[in-house]
Design a protein around this motif. Sequence first.
Motif, PDB file in Angstrom:
ATOM      1  N   ALA A  75       0.827  -1.200   0.000  1.00  0.00           N
ATOM      2  CA  ALA A  75       0.000   0.000   0.000  1.00  0.00           C
ATOM      3  C   ALA A  75       0.866   1.257   0.000  1.00  0.00           C
ATOM      4  N   ASN A  76       2.020   1.193   0.662  1.00  0.00           N
ATOM      5  CA  ASN A  76       2.911   2.351   0.723  1.00  0.00           C
ATOM      6  C   ASN A  76       3.783   2.490  -0.517  1.00  0.00           C
ATOM      7  N   ALA A  77       3.824   1.462  -1.347  1.00  0.00           N
ATOM      8  CA  ALA A  77       4.616   1.504  -2.577  1.00  0.00           C
ATOM      9  C   ALA A  77       3.660   1.646  -3.766  1.00  0.00           C
TER      10      ALA A  77
END
Length: 57
Positions: free
Chosen positions: A5-7
């Motif tokens: 999700a953060n990438a």
Amino acid sequence: MCGFANAQGGKIYIGMNDDGKGVGVEESKKLLEDISNKKVNSLGIVADVNLHIMLSD
């Protein structure tokens, strides 16, 4: 899931061994529902969760 999700996203395959061969998952429909609910309720992540069926050669 948080890392994806953060990438820029990605795919997580469940039911495969270290050699990349499908070994299956018991109660796959329940697992799909559980993953969907936990990622939203615990992580606040909204993303697609799909079932892919691998056919043997």
